[in-house]
Design an enzyme around this catalytic site. Structure first.
Site, PDB file in Angstrom:
ATOM      1  N   LEU A   1       0.864  -1.176   0.000  1.00 46.53           N
ATOM      2  CA  LEU A   1       0.000   0.000   0.000  1.00 46.53           C
ATOM      3  C   LEU A   1       0.897   1.221   0.000  1.00 46.53           C
ATOM      4  O   LEU A   1       1.936   1.236   0.683  1.00 46.53           O
ATOM      5  CB  LEU A   1      -0.906   0.036   1.237  1.00 46.53           C
ATOM      6  CG  LEU A   1      -2.015  -1.009   1.352  1.00 46.53           C
ATOM      7  CD1 LEU A   1      -2.746  -0.829   2.677  1.00 46.53           C
ATOM      8  CD2 LEU A   1      -2.985  -0.931   0.190  1.00 46.53           C
ATOM      9  N   ASP A   2       0.523   2.248  -0.753  1.00 54.86           N
ATOM     10  CA  ASP A   2       1.280   3.486  -0.729  1.00 54.86           C
ATOM     11  C   ASP A   2       1.374   4.027   0.695  1.00 54.86           C
ATOM     12  O   ASP A   2       0.499   3.775   1.528  1.00 54.86           O
ATOM     13  CB  ASP A   2       0.607   4.543  -1.605  1.00 54.86           C
ATOM     14  CG  ASP A   2       0.666   4.210  -3.085  1.00 54.86           C
ATOM     15  OD1 ASP A   2       1.468   3.337  -3.460  1.00 54.86           O
ATOM     16  OD2 ASP A   2      -0.093   4.822  -3.853  1.00 54.86           O
ATOM     17  N   LYS A   3       2.410   4.804   0.946  1.00 51.64           N
ATOM     18  CA  LYS A   3       2.631   5.358   2.281  1.00 51.64           C
ATOM     19  C   LYS A   3       1.391   6.071   2.823  1.00 51.64           C
ATOM     20  O   LYS A   3       1.032   5.915   3.988  1.00 51.64           O
ATOM     21  CB  LYS A   3       3.819   6.330   2.251  1.00 51.64           C
ATOM     22  CG  LYS A   3       4.074   7.056   3.570  1.00 51.64           C
ATOM     23  CD  LYS A   3       5.320   7.914   3.495  1.00 51.64           C
ATOM     24  CE  LYS A   3       5.107   9.181   2.687  1.00 51.64           C
ATOM     25  NZ  LYS A   3       4.263  10.178   3.412  1.00 51.64           N
TER      26      LYS A   3
ATOM     27  N   THR B   1      -1.750   5.696   1.966  1.00 53.95           N
ATOM     28  CA  THR B   1      -2.989   4.912   1.899  1.00 53.95           C
ATOM     29  C   THR B   1      -3.120   4.073   3.163  1.00 53.95           C
ATOM     30  O   THR B   1      -2.173   3.410   3.583  1.00 53.95           O
ATOM     31  CB  THR B   1      -2.984   3.991   0.665  1.00 53.95           C
ATOM     32  OG1 THR B   1      -2.788   4.778  -0.506  1.00 53.95           O
ATOM     33  CG2 THR B   1      -4.296   3.238   0.549  1.00 53.95           C
TER      34      THR B   1
ATOM     35  N   HIS C   1       0.073   3.620  -8.219  1.00 56.63           N
ATOM     36  CA  HIS C   1      -0.740   4.853  -8.162  1.00 56.63           C
ATOM     37  C   HIS C   1      -1.943   4.802  -9.106  1.00 56.63           C
ATOM     38  O   HIS C   1      -2.491   5.851  -9.473  1.00 56.63           O
ATOM     39  CB  HIS C   1       0.117   6.080  -8.510  1.00 56.63           C
ATOM     40  CG  HIS C   1       1.113   6.441  -7.454  1.00 56.63           C
ATOM     41  ND1 HIS C   1       1.927   7.550  -7.549  1.00 56.63           N
ATOM     42  CD2 HIS C   1       1.447   5.835  -6.280  1.00 56.63           C
ATOM     43  CE1 HIS C   1       2.713   7.622  -6.481  1.00 56.63           C
ATOM     44  NE2 HIS C   1       2.437   6.580  -5.707  1.00 56.63           N
TER      45      HIS C   1
END
Length: 240
Positions: free
Chosen positions: A71-73, A75, A169
């Site tokens: 997961l993105d930072k 999110t 993304h």
């Protein structure tokens, strides 16, 4: 949650919320702002990362679990951990085959005209200098996102997003390219860096068909505090 027939190995509270646990996998609720690994930025700033916390999730096993996806930072939400090498191999294959169902909640600026739809826009890296930043590119990799409007408010919409592919993304770029960037997105939206409410993107639920003779394991993560004000404006109630 711990299964009823499984003993607890520690009375200490885990450092991150534990949503599901069995012999093969864990699902934790990753907070927004926590990087998944120690990349260049984390090394420079000596900030905490997900891997710093994983030893606390051994629950009696000789090695710590590993993240089966990313997961993105910025999110938050459901993150799957494999508890041992065999579990990691099976989970990795499920992710590669696209068999794991993922639903995200997002607050976007504006919103789609239709209540449901499919975003079908190929994606590619924006430039070598921008690292993970992405753009819509006719020559890029096929990328698809299904969306559904869950609620609306003045200038905002609350969406359920289902990524059918797993590009970097993807959800953020697809929403921005569709004319309704994510609220709080400082890369693809209008948010100023280090200001505003933070990225309004949350990995709400995941469905993992890990056991062939059982129904998929379905896990939900409650929306994070930084999204709740906008969600309420769009009609969310805590029992939703």
């Amino acid at each position: 949650m711990t299964e009823p027939d499984q003993p607890a190995f520690s009375r200490e509270e885990p450092p991150l919320p534990l949503l599901y646990r069995d012999a093969m996998m864990l699902v934790i609720d990753k907070p927004a702002g926590l990087p998944s690994h120690r990349g260049p930025q984390a090394k420079r700033q000596v900030i905490p990362v997900l891997t710093d916390h994983l030893d606390a999730f051994r629950f009696g096993l000789p090695r710590r679990p590993e993240a089966a996806h990313r997961l993105d930072k910025d999110t938050s939400g459901c993150l799957v951990l494999g508890r041992h090498p065999r579990a990691m191999a099976e989970l990795n294959q499920l992710f590669r085959d696209g068999r794991i169902g993922k639903t995200y909640w997002a607050i976007v600026e504006g919103g789609p005209d239709d209540e449901t739809g499919l975003i079908d826009l190929p994606l590619a890296r924006r430039s070598p200098e921008r690292g993970w930043w992405m753009k819509v590119d006719p020559d890029g990799l096929p990328s698809q996102t299904r969306y559904r409007v869950l609620g609306r408010a003045s200038g905002l919409a609350w969406l359920a997003l289902e990524p059918l592919t797993g590009r970097t993304h993807q959800l953020r770029v697809h929403c921005a390219a569709s004319g309704w960037p994510m609220f709080g997105d400082e890369i693809y939206g209008s948010a100023a860096r280090d200001e505003g409410p933070g990225l309004q993107l949350h990995a709400r639920s995941i469905a993992v068909p890990l056991y062939s003779k059982r129904e998929p394991i379905r896990v939900e993560a409650p929306p994070p505090p930084h999204m709740q004000e906008a969600l309420r404006r769009c009609g969310w109630r805590e029992a939703f």
